[in-house]
Scaffold this motif. Structure first.
Motif, short mmCIF file in Angstrom:
data_model
loop_
_atom_site.label_atom_id
_atom_site.label_comp_id
_atom_site.label_asym_id
_atom_site.label_seq_id
_atom_site.Cartn_x
_atom_site.Cartn_y
_atom_site.Cartn_z
N SER A 1 65.18 106.20 63.25
CA SER A 1 65.88 105.01 62.75
C SER A 1 64.88 104.09 62.06
O SER A 1 63.67 104.26 62.21
N LEU B 1 59.60 102.34 61.30
CA LEU B 1 60.40 103.49 61.69
C LEU B 1 60.17 103.79 63.17
O LEU B 1 59.06 103.64 63.67
N THR C 1 65.12 109.89 57.81
CA THR C 1 65.61 108.56 57.48
C THR C 1 65.04 108.17 56.12
O THR C 1 63.86 108.37 55.84
#
Length: 120
Positions: free
Chosen positions: A6, A19, A114
């Motif tokens: 994420s 991150l 991501t």
């Protein structure tokens, strides 16, 4: 085992992003964790790795700007990215070498990726 990443997003040049990646499931021990990235039309490349003892390794292109860290108790790895450049734009993947149970070999696991976009 799952690795859930994420923290990606859109940021202007010179900005920062953090991150995070959490490993869950059947985990006996983790030998090391890391971040890789893949830009469109390019091969996946190493960004940073960290061993279970805390030794770190960085790609030359991110040294001095990115910092990798882990929380071993929570099986997480983070990547603090500062002074971001347009060339940092890529999908970032977390990686971990995990032993699932006593006596098993370390297996390599990847997160889902991501997107990080650096643009004005």
């Amino acid at each position: 085992v799952q690795l859930q990443a994420s923290g990606g997003g859109l940021v202007q040049p010179g900005g920062s992003l953090r991150l995070s990646c959490a490993a869950s499931g059947s985990i006996f021990s983790i030998n090391g964790m890391g971040w890789y990235r893949q830009a469109p039309g390019k091969q996946r490349e190493l960004v940073a790795t960290i061993t279970s003892s805390g030794s770190t390794n960085y790609a030359n292109s991110v040294k001095g700007r990115f910092t990798i860290s882990t929380n071993n108790a929570k099986n997480t790895v983070s990547l603090q990215m500062n002074a971001l450049k347009p060339e940092d734009t890529a999908v970032y993947y977390c990686n971990a070498a995990i032993r699932n149970y006593v006596g098993s070999r370390y297996e390599n696991y990847w997160g889902q990726g991501t997107q990080v976009t650096v643009s004005s």
